[in-house]
Design a protein around this motif. Structure first.
Motif, PDB file in Angstrom:
ATOM      1  N   PRO A  32       0.821  -1.219   0.000  1.00 30.93           N
ATOM      2  CA  PRO A  32       0.000   0.000   0.000  1.00 30.93           C
ATOM      3  C   PRO A  32       0.854   1.268   0.000  1.00 30.93           C
ATOM      4  CG  PRO A  32       0.163  -0.858   2.219  1.00 30.93           C
ATOM      5  CD  PRO A  32       0.885  -1.844   1.331  1.00 30.93           C
ATOM      6  N   LEU A  33       0.227   2.359  -0.375  1.00 30.24           N
ATOM      7  CA  LEU A  33       0.885   3.663  -0.294  1.00 30.24           C
ATOM      8  C   LEU A  33       1.114   3.999   1.176  1.00 30.24           C
ATOM      9  CD1 LEU A  33       1.859   6.279  -1.654  1.00 30.24           C
ATOM     10  CD2 LEU A  33      -0.491   7.123  -1.485  1.00 30.24           C
ATOM     11  N   LEU A  34       2.362   4.243   1.534  1.00 30.89           N
ATOM     12  CA  LEU A  34       2.738   4.534   2.920  1.00 30.89           C
ATOM     13  C   LEU A  34       3.014   6.022   3.102  1.00 30.89           C
ATOM     14  CD1 LEU A  34       5.282   1.591   3.372  1.00 30.89           C
ATOM     15  CD2 LEU A  34       2.894   1.623   4.115  1.00 30.89           C
ATOM     16  N   ASP A  35       2.819   6.499   4.309  1.00 31.34           N
ATOM     17  CA  ASP A  35       3.185   7.878   4.621  1.00 31.34           C
ATOM     18  C   ASP A  35       4.683   8.051   4.376  1.00 31.34           C
ATOM     19  OD1 ASP A  35       0.606   8.489   5.387  1.00 31.34           O
ATOM     20  OD2 ASP A  35       0.977   8.057   7.510  1.00 31.34           O
ATOM     21  N   TYR A  36       5.037   9.196   3.814  1.00 36.40           N
ATOM     22  CA  TYR A  36       6.457   9.428   3.563  1.00 36.40           C
ATOM     23  C   TYR A  36       7.142   9.782   4.884  1.00 36.40           C
ATOM     24  CZ  TYR A  36      10.593  10.451   0.833  1.00 36.40           C
ATOM     25  OH  TYR A  36      11.851  10.411   0.302  1.00 36.40           O
ATOM     26  N   PRO A  37       8.290   9.148   5.175  1.00 42.36           N
ATOM     27  CA  PRO A  37       8.908   9.316   6.498  1.00 42.36           C
ATOM     28  C   PRO A  37       9.397  10.743   6.762  1.00 42.36           C
ATOM     29  CG  PRO A  37      10.386   8.137   5.013  1.00 42.36           C
ATOM     30  CD  PRO A  37       9.063   8.251   4.311  1.00 42.36           C
ATOM     31  N   GLN A  38       9.159  11.189   7.974  1.00 43.46           N
ATOM     32  CA  GLN A  38       9.719  12.457   8.450  1.00 43.46           C
ATOM     33  C   GLN A  38      10.649  12.108   9.607  1.00 43.46           C
ATOM     34  OE1 GLN A  38       7.153  16.002   8.524  1.00 43.46           O
ATOM     35  NE2 GLN A  38       5.419  14.652   8.184  1.00 43.46           N
ATOM     36  N   SER A  39      11.922  12.200   9.347  1.00 40.88           N
ATOM     37  CA  SER A  39      12.902  11.731  10.316  1.00 40.88           C
ATOM     38  C   SER A  39      14.141  12.608  10.280  1.00 40.88           C
ATOM     39  CB  SER A  39      13.280  10.276   9.983  1.00 40.88           C
ATOM     40  OG  SER A  39      14.357   9.829  10.777  1.00 40.88           O
ATOM     41  N   ASP A  40      14.941  12.515  11.338  1.00 41.55           N
ATOM     42  CA  ASP A  40      16.202  13.246  11.370  1.00 41.55           C
ATOM     43  C   ASP A  40      17.236  12.612  10.448  1.00 41.55           C
ATOM     44  OD1 ASP A  40      15.176  15.002  13.229  1.00 41.55           O
ATOM     45  OD2 ASP A  40      15.909  13.845  14.944  1.00 41.55           O
ATOM     46  N   THR A  41      16.981  11.358  10.059  1.00 47.08           N
ATOM     47  CA  THR A  41      17.888  10.669   9.137  1.00 47.08           C
ATOM     48  C   THR A  41      17.229  10.500   7.777  1.00 47.08           C
ATOM     49  OG1 THR A  41      17.114   8.454   9.747  1.00 47.08           O
ATOM     50  CG2 THR A  41      18.920   9.385  11.040  1.00 47.08           C
ATOM     51  N   LEU A  42      18.061  10.355   6.760  1.00 42.03           N
ATOM     52  CA  LEU A  42      17.577  10.086   5.403  1.00 42.03           C
ATOM     53  C   LEU A  42      18.017   8.669   5.052  1.00 42.03           C
ATOM     54  CD1 LEU A  42      16.099  11.373   2.993  1.00 42.03           C
ATOM     55  CD2 LEU A  42      18.318  12.136   2.143  1.00 42.03           C
ATOM     56  N   ASP A  43      17.048   7.751   4.972  1.00 44.48           N
ATOM     57  CA  ASP A  43      17.359   6.328   4.853  1.00 44.48           C
ATOM     58  C   ASP A  43      17.203   5.835   3.416  1.00 44.48           C
ATOM     59  OD1 ASP A  43      17.331   4.892   7.862  1.00 44.48           O
ATOM     60  OD2 ASP A  43      16.394   6.865   7.751  1.00 44.48           O
ATOM     61  N   PHE A  44      18.264   5.200   2.919  1.00 41.94           N
ATOM     62  CA  PHE A  44      18.259   4.546   1.616  1.00 41.94           C
ATOM     63  C   PHE A  44      18.258   3.035   1.842  1.00 41.94           C
ATOM     64  CE2 PHE A  44      20.301   8.648   1.021  1.00 41.94           C
ATOM     65  CZ  PHE A  44      19.667   9.144  -0.114  1.00 41.94           C
ATOM     66  N   VAL A  45      17.677   2.296   0.892  1.00 43.14           N
ATOM     67  CA  VAL A  45      17.641   0.842   1.058  1.00 43.14           C
ATOM     68  C   VAL A  45      17.968   0.129  -0.246  1.00 43.14           C
ATOM     69  CG1 VAL A  45      15.134   0.667   0.626  1.00 43.14           C
ATOM     70  CG2 VAL A  45      16.292  -1.101   1.971  1.00 43.14           C
ATOM     71  N   PHE A  46      18.709  -0.960  -0.109  1.00 45.54           N
ATOM     72  CA  PHE A  46      19.027  -1.896  -1.198  1.00 45.54           C
ATOM     73  C   PHE A  46      18.341  -3.196  -0.825  1.00 45.54           C
ATOM     74  CE2 PHE A  46      21.485  -5.396  -2.877  1.00 45.54           C
ATOM     75  CZ  PHE A  46      21.983  -4.988  -4.109  1.00 45.54           C
ATOM     76  N   ILE A  47      17.423  -3.684  -1.679  1.00 42.54           N
ATOM     77  CA  ILE A  47      16.696  -4.927  -1.408  1.00 42.54           C
ATOM     78  C   ILE A  47      16.899  -5.867  -2.593  1.00 42.54           C
ATOM     79  CG2 ILE A  47      14.472  -5.990  -0.852  1.00 42.54           C
ATOM     80  CD1 ILE A  47      13.477  -3.216   0.015  1.00 42.54           C
ATOM     81  N   SER A  48      17.624  -6.957  -2.362  1.00 44.72           N
ATOM     82  CA  SER A  48      17.910  -7.873  -3.477  1.00 44.72           C
ATOM     83  C   SER A  48      18.733  -9.040  -2.952  1.00 44.72           C
ATOM     84  CB  SER A  48      18.702  -7.142  -4.567  1.00 44.72           C
ATOM     85  OG  SER A  48      19.064  -8.030  -5.606  1.00 44.72           O
TER      86      SER A  48
END
Length: 364
Positions: free
Chosen positions: A178-194
C-alpha cells in the motif's frame, strides 16, 4: 477434478511471491499441479490448494545428459498429470517444459522472466541456447514477455514464430504493497533490497555508502537480502564500521519501506521486470536504478526517481546527492508519482487477467 493446470518453474518461492494472486484464482476453479525446485514456501503453496512435486533443476548446469533427463522427466510427469494446459516460467522450464508439451500436444503458455547473460551476450553458449529456446517455443499457445528489449531481441533472432504479448512484468499487488506515509525523520534512509550479488550492483551501492555517509552523516544505508558467503563477512564488518545497516533476508518488505526515503537498485543483472522497483513505487518510494531492461520501464527520470549508468559508482553518488538536495515535499511527490505509475501500468490484476484469457483459450 479433470480440469488440471500444470505450472513448471525452477523455484517454489518465486511462484508464491510473484504468482500468488494467479494461484489463488486458479485453485478455486481447477486442480493446480506444480513442478519446481524447493526454495521455500512449499507448505504455503500446499495450504493454498496446490499440489507440489519437488523437481531438482540445475539452473546454470549445461550437462547434456542431465538436460535430456529433465525433458524425459517433464514428459513423464505431463503424461501422469494429464493437464489441459501448462504454464512455464524461467529459462529451463520454458525450454524443456515447452519441448515436452510440444511433443505431447499439450497447450502451453511461456513467460520470459529474463534471458540471462549467456543468451543476451555473444559467446559460445548464445547460439545453442537460442536454438533451444526456439525449440521450446515452437508450439507455444502464447509467449509472454516482461520487457520490450527481451521481446525485440528474440524476434530479431527469429526465436518466436507464434503468438506473443508484452505484459507488465509480474505486476504488483497494490493492496499488499500500500501507499505509505512518507517518512519524516532526522535521518535520510536509503535501502538496497535484493539477492546480494555482484550483478545486482551491491559493489556500487557500497561504494556510494562509503562516500555519502562521510559527507552526509545523517544518511543511513540499509541492505536487505541473502548475502551468502560472498558478501556476508564484508557486510558484517561494514555494519560494525557504521557504513551500512545489514538486515539479512527480510520477509516484511513494506515494514522496511516505512522507514526508507528511497530505494536504490543499481543492478546490471538481466531482469525481466524488477519486482523490487515495482514494490517500492507501490509504497510511494522514489527509486534510483540503472538504464537497462526491466528497470528503465519503471522509472521516469526526474519524475519518480533517477536513472544511473551501469557499474558506475560515481554516477550513483552524484544521483544520490541530487536526491539529498531535494526538499522533503519534492521527495514525497516523487514517491506519489511512482505510486500513480504502477497503479496505471503495473497492477498485478492486469497480468492475472491475461493468464485467465489464455487458460480460457486452451479450452478450460
Amino acid at each position: 477434478m479433470d480440469k488440471t493446470i500444470l505450472i513448471i518453474s525452477n523455484v517454489t518461492n518465486g511462484l508464491y511471491m510473484f504468482r500468488r494472486e494467479l494461484l489463488e484464482r486458479l485453485v478455486k476453479m481447477y486442480n493446480v499441479e506444480i513442478l519446481a525446485g524447493d526454495t521455500g514456501r512449499v507448505d504455503v503453496l500446499e495450504t493454498m490448494g496446490c499440489h507440489v512435486t519437488i523437481t531438482e533443476i540445475e539452473r546454470h548446469g549445461t550437462n547434456p545428459i542431465k538436460e535430456l533427463q529433465l525433458i524425459r522427466y517433464y514428459k513423464k510427469k505431463i503424461k501422469e498429470i494429464k493437464p489441459k494446459v501448462v504454464l512455464t516460467y524461467t529459462v529451463k522450464p520454458n525450454i524443456y517444459g515447452g519441448m515436452a508439451c510440444a511433443c505431447l500436444g499439450v497447450p502451453y503458455v511461456a513467460n520470459i522472466t529474463g534471458l540471462g547473460t549467456a543468451i543476451e551476450q555473444p559467446g559460445k553458449l548464445q547460439k545453442p541456447l537460442l536454438f533451444l529456446l526456439k525449440r521450446g517455443f515452437r508450439k507455444a499457445q502464447k509467449v509472454f514477455f516482461q520487457n520490450s528489449e527481451n521481446m525485440n531481441f528474440l524476434l530479431k533472432h527469429r526465436v518466436i514464430s507464434g503468438a506473443y504479448e508484452l505484459i507488465p512484468g509480474s505486476g504488483v499487488n497494490l493492496e499488499r504493497f500500500p501507499l505509505l506515509d512518507y517518512p519524516q525523520s532526522d535521518t535520510l534512509d536509503f535501502v538496497f533490497i535484493s539477492r546480494i550479488m555482484k550483478e545486482k550492483g551491491i559493489d556500487q551501492y557500497i561504494d556510494a555508502a562509503k562516500v555519502i555517509r562521510q559527507k552526509y552523516p545523517n544518511t543511513r544505508f540499509h541492505i536487505c537480502g541473502d548475502a551468502g558467503t560472498a558478501y556476508k563477512e564484508l557486510l558484517e564488518q561494514m555494519q560494525k564500521d557504521g557504513i551500512v545497516i545489514y538486515h539479512g533476508k527480510i520477509s516484511d518488505v513494506p515494514k522496511m519501506h516505512k522507514v526508507s526515503a528511497c530505494t536504490i537498485h543499481p543492478t546490471y543483472y538481466p531482469e525481466g521486470m524488477s519486482n523490487v522497483l515495482l514494490e517500492s513505487c507501490a509504497c510511494g518510494r522514489p527509486i534510483i536504478t540503472t538504464d537497462r531492461p526491466g528497470c528503465r520501464e519503471i522509472v521516469d527520470d526526474g519524475i519518480n526517481g533517477f536513472i544511473v549508468k551501469q557499474q558506475d559508482s560515481q554516477d550513483l553518488i552524484e544521483k544520490i546527492e541530487k536526491f539529498i538536495s531535494l526538499s522533503w515535499d519534492e521527495r514525497k511527490q516523487m514517491g506519489l508519482a511512482g505510486r500513480a505509475k504502477v497503479e496505471h501500468e503495473f497492477d498485478r490484476r492486469i497480468v492475472v487477467n491475461k493468464y485467465l484469457e489464455e487458460i480460457k483459450r486452451a479450452g478450460l
